[in-house]
Scaffold this active site. Structure first.
Site, PDB file in Angstrom:
ATOM      1  N   ASN A 110       0.826  -1.213   0.000  1.00 50.38           N
ATOM      2  CA  ASN A 110       0.000   0.000   0.000  1.00 50.38           C
ATOM      3  C   ASN A 110       0.856   1.258   0.000  1.00 50.38           C
ATOM      4  OD1 ASN A 110      -2.063  -1.770   0.073  1.00 50.38           O
ATOM      5  ND2 ASN A 110      -2.590  -1.457   2.222  1.00 50.38           N
ATOM      6  N   ASP A 112      -0.513   4.253   1.025  1.00 60.90           N
ATOM      7  CA  ASP A 112      -1.348   5.242   1.709  1.00 60.90           C
ATOM      8  C   ASP A 112      -0.847   5.666   3.097  1.00 60.90           C
ATOM      9  OD1 ASP A 112      -2.023   3.027   3.336  1.00 60.90           O
ATOM     10  OD2 ASP A 112      -3.859   2.618   2.206  1.00 60.90           O
ATOM     11  N   HIS A 127       5.840  -0.644  -2.619  1.00 59.11           N
ATOM     12  CA  HIS A 127       5.403   0.116  -3.796  1.00 59.11           C
ATOM     13  C   HIS A 127       5.507   1.625  -3.606  1.00 59.11           C
ATOM     14  CE1 HIS A 127       2.976  -3.550  -5.530  1.00 59.11           C
ATOM     15  NE2 HIS A 127       4.263  -3.633  -5.746  1.00 59.11           N
ATOM     16  N   THR A 196      -5.048  -8.789   0.104  1.00 60.35           N
ATOM     17  CA  THR A 196      -4.358  -8.696  -1.192  1.00 60.35           C
ATOM     18  C   THR A 196      -4.833  -9.809  -2.115  1.00 60.35           C
ATOM     19  OG1 THR A 196      -2.221  -8.696  -2.333  1.00 60.35           O
ATOM     20  CG2 THR A 196      -2.343  -9.988  -0.301  1.00 60.35           C
ATOM     21  N   SER A 197      -4.911  -9.466  -3.403  1.00 60.98           N
ATOM     22  CA  SER A 197      -5.289 -10.467  -4.399  1.00 60.98           C
ATOM     23  C   SER A 197      -4.130 -11.425  -4.676  1.00 60.98           C
ATOM     24  CB  SER A 197      -5.713  -9.777  -5.699  1.00 60.98           C
ATOM     25  OG  SER A 197      -4.640  -9.001  -6.193  1.00 60.98           O
ATOM     26  N   ASN A 221      -9.215 -12.390   4.290  1.00 58.98           N
ATOM     27  CA  ASN A 221      -9.774 -11.813   3.066  1.00 58.98           C
ATOM     28  C   ASN A 221     -11.188 -12.363   2.910  1.00 58.98           C
ATOM     29  OD1 ASN A 221     -10.293 -11.161   0.254  1.00 58.98           O
ATOM     30  ND2 ASN A 221      -8.074 -10.954   0.001  1.00 58.98           N
ATOM     31  N   ALA A 239     -10.951  -7.271   7.119  1.00 60.27           N
ATOM     32  CA  ALA A 239      -9.791  -7.068   7.997  1.00 60.27           C
ATOM     33  C   ALA A 239     -10.132  -6.261   9.253  1.00 60.27           C
ATOM     34  CB  ALA A 239      -8.677  -6.372   7.214  1.00 60.27           C
TER      35      ALA A 239
HETATM   36  P1  OAD Z   1      -6.173  -5.750  -5.063  1.00 58.13           P
HETATM   37  O1  OAD Z   1      -7.169  -4.688  -5.369  1.00 58.13           O
HETATM   38  O2  OAD Z   1      -5.615  -6.536  -6.183  1.00 58.13           O
HETATM   39  O3  OAD Z   1      -6.833  -6.790  -4.055  1.00 58.13           O
HETATM   40  C1  OAD Z   1      -7.539  -6.348  -2.919  1.00 58.13           C
HETATM   41  C2  OAD Z   1      -7.951  -7.559  -2.107  1.00 58.13           C
HETATM   42  O4  OAD Z   1      -8.545  -7.095  -0.913  1.00 58.13           O
HETATM   43  C3  OAD Z   1      -8.971  -8.484  -2.792  1.00 58.13           C
HETATM   44  O5  OAD Z   1      -8.534  -9.827  -2.705  1.00 58.13           O
HETATM   45  C4  OAD Z   1     -10.246  -8.275  -1.954  1.00 58.13           C
HETATM   46  O6  OAD Z   1     -11.029  -9.466  -1.839  1.00 58.13           O
HETATM   47  C5  OAD Z   1      -9.658  -7.896  -0.599  1.00 58.13           C
HETATM   48  N1  OAD Z   1     -10.526  -7.102   0.269  1.00 58.13           N
HETATM   49  C6  OAD Z   1     -11.495  -6.209  -0.068  1.00 58.13           C
HETATM   50  N2  OAD Z   1     -12.052  -5.676   1.037  1.00 58.13           N
HETATM   51  C7  OAD Z   1     -11.409  -6.239   2.096  1.00 58.13           C
HETATM   52  C8  OAD Z   1     -11.518  -6.087   3.502  1.00 58.13           C
HETATM   53  N3  OAD Z   1     -12.397  -5.251   4.042  1.00 58.13           N
HETATM   54  N4  OAD Z   1     -10.700  -6.825   4.294  1.00 58.13           N
HETATM   55  C9  OAD Z   1      -9.799  -7.683   3.752  1.00 58.13           C
HETATM   56  N5  OAD Z   1      -9.652  -7.861   2.425  1.00 58.13           N
HETATM   57  C10 OAD Z   1     -10.441  -7.153   1.614  1.00 58.13           C
HETATM   58  O7  OAD Z   1      -5.039  -5.050  -4.185  1.00 58.13           O
HETATM   59  P2  OAD Z   1      -3.515  -5.488  -3.994  1.00 58.13           P
HETATM   60  O8  OAD Z   1      -3.403  -6.957  -3.833  1.00 58.13           O
HETATM   61  O9  OAD Z   1      -2.962  -4.614  -2.924  1.00 58.13           O
HETATM   62  O10 OAD Z   1       0.301  -1.911  -7.523  1.00 58.13           O
HETATM   63  O11 OAD Z   1      -2.913  -5.063  -5.385  1.00 58.13           O
HETATM   64  C11 OAD Z   1      -1.552  -5.266  -5.619  1.00 58.13           C
HETATM   65  C12 OAD Z   1      -1.018  -4.142  -6.447  1.00 58.13           C
HETATM   66  O12 OAD Z   1      -1.772  -4.016  -7.650  1.00 58.13           O
HETATM   67  C13 OAD Z   1      -1.113  -2.765  -5.824  1.00 58.13           C
HETATM   68  O13 OAD Z   1      -0.060  -2.492  -4.923  1.00 58.13           O
HETATM   69  C14 OAD Z   1      -1.041  -1.872  -7.013  1.00 58.13           C
HETATM   70  C15 OAD Z   1      -2.007  -2.604  -7.902  1.00 58.13           C
HETATM   71  O14 OAD Z   1      -1.929  -2.370  -9.245  1.00 58.13           O
HETATM   72  C16 OAD Z   1       0.783  -0.882  -8.214  1.00 58.13           C
HETATM   73  O15 OAD Z   1       0.149   0.143  -8.402  1.00 58.13           O
HETATM   74  C17 OAD Z   1       2.173  -1.121  -8.695  1.00 58.13           C
END
Ligand code: OAD
Length: 252
Positions: A110, A112, A127, A196-197, A221, A239
Site C-alpha cells: 500500500n 497510503d 510500492h 491482497t489479491s 480476506n 480485515a
Molecule cells: P487488489 O485490489 O488486487 O486486491 C484487494 C484484495 O482485498 C482483494 O482480494 C479483496 O477481496 C480484498 N478485500 C477487499 N475488502 C477487504 C476487507 N475489508 N478486508 C480484507 N480484504 C479485503 O489489491 P492489492 O493486492 O494490494 O500496484 O494489489 C496489488 C497491487 O496491484 C497494488 O499495490 C497496485 C495494484 O496495481 C501498483 O500500483 C504497482
C-alpha cells in the site's frame, strides 16, 4: 474452511506458536478506511480505469497532466482517510511481538501510509508512497503541500515536472525494501496475508517465499484469491473485523 470464529482462534494459535511473524498487506486492509482497492467487483479502480493509461512511466510521459491529476485525486482521498481497527490491530501485534521477544515484520504493497498512521513503527513499503513526489528526471524527492496541486503536472522550483513516489508497472521495486521483505518472508514461521489479491509480482512472491519455507500462511480476506491455496488457515472476514479479534486472542 470453517466459520470465521473458529478460524480466528486457529489463526491466533498459529501466531502464538511462531517466533518470527511476518505480515503482508494489500489494498483490502484500507478498504474499510474508504480507500478503493484495485481488483474485485465494480468498485475496483482497475475495473473503472485502464492501468496501462495511468500506472506506467509511458503513460506519464505521454500525458503527465492527466496522470498526475488522477494521482492527486487519489492522494486527496488518502489524506482524508483514517486508519481503521485493522491497521491498529497490526500495530498492537507489533507491540506484543516486541514485548514477547518475537520478531515482527510488516510488508505492505500500500502507498497510503495508513499503517504508520495506525501506529505501526516499522513498515516495509514495497510500492513506495503516494504522499511523496519526486522529480520526473532527477528522482529527487520534493516536499509538497497537502492541498491539491494548482496545476498539472506539479513542478519543482526549477520547473522539473513531479511524479508520484510510487512504483508503476514496468518499474523496479526499491531494492532495499525488496531485500528486507524477501528476507523476512523466507525466514518467518507464520505469515499473515491481509487484503491482497496476490496477483502482482514481484511483491506477491513474498507469500511464495513464506509458503515455500514451510511457514503457516494465514489469509484474511472475504474473497478467495490467487494465494488462497497456499493458506493453512483462511479467515473469510473483512480485515477491520478479523484482525482485532485475532490480535485480542493472541494477547489472551
Ligand atoms: P487488489 O485490489 O488486487 O486486491 C484487494 C484484495 O482485498 C482483494 O482480494 C479483496 O477481496 C480484498 N478485500 C477487499 N475488502 C477487504 C476487507 N475489508 N478486508 C480484507 N480484504 C479485503 O489489491 P492489492 O493486492 O494490494 O500496484 O494489489 C496489488 C497491487 O496491484 C497494488 O499495490 C497496485 C495494484 O496495481 C501498483 O500500483 C504497482
Amino acid at each position: 474452511m470453517g466459520e470465521p470464529d473458529a478460524s480466528i482462534a486457529r489463526a491466533a494459535d498459529f501466531l502464538r506458536g511462531a517466533r518470527r511473524i511476518a505480515v503482508f498487506t494489500g489494498a483490502g486492509i484500507s478498504a474499510e478506511s474508504g480507500v478503493p482497492t484495485f481488483r474485485g467487483g465494480d468498485e475496483g479502480l482497475w475495473s473503472r480505469y485502464d492501468p496501462m493509461q495511468l500506472a506506467t512511466p509511458e503513460a506519464y510521459a505521454r500525458d503527465p497532466a492527466m496522470v498526475s491529476e488522477w494521482y492527486d485525486w487519489r492522494r486527496q482521498l488518502i489524506l482524508k482517510a483514517r486508519p481503521n481497527p485493522g491497521h491498529e490491530a497490526l500495530a498492537a501485534l507489533e507491540d506484543w511481538c516486541e514485548g514477547t521477544g518475537r520478531s515482527f515484520d510488516l510488508i505492505t504493497q500500500n502507498i497510503d501510509r495508513l499503517h504508520q498512521r495506525g501506529g505501526s513503527r516499522r513498515v516495509i513499503e514495497l510500492h513506495g508512497c503516494l504522499l511523496e513526489w519526486r522529480g520526473w528526471r532527477s528522482g529527487t524527492v520534493v516536499p509538497v503541500a497537502d492541498d491539491p496541486f494548482e496545476s498539472y503536472p506539479p513542478t519543482a522550483a526549477d520547473g522539473e515536472p513531479l511524479r508520484p513516489g510510487i512504483v508503476w508497472f514496468g518499474e523496479m521495486l526499491p531494492i532495499d525494501e525488496l531485500v528486507a521483505a524477501e528476507e523476512a518472508s523466507a525466514t518467518c514461521d507464520a505469515m499473515l496475508v491481509v487484503g491482497t489479491s496476490g496477483a502482482v509480482y514481484p511483491a506477491a512472491g513474498c507469500i511464495d517465499l513464506a509458503w515455500g519455507a514451510g511457514a503457516s500462511v494465514i489469509e484474511v480476506n472475504p474473497e478467495e484469491t490467487e494465494a488462497s491455496h497456499k493458506a493453512t488457515i483462511l479467515v473469510r472476514a473483512p480485515a477491520a473485523r478479523a484482525l482485532p479479534a485475532i490480535v485480542a486472542a493472541v494477547r489472551g
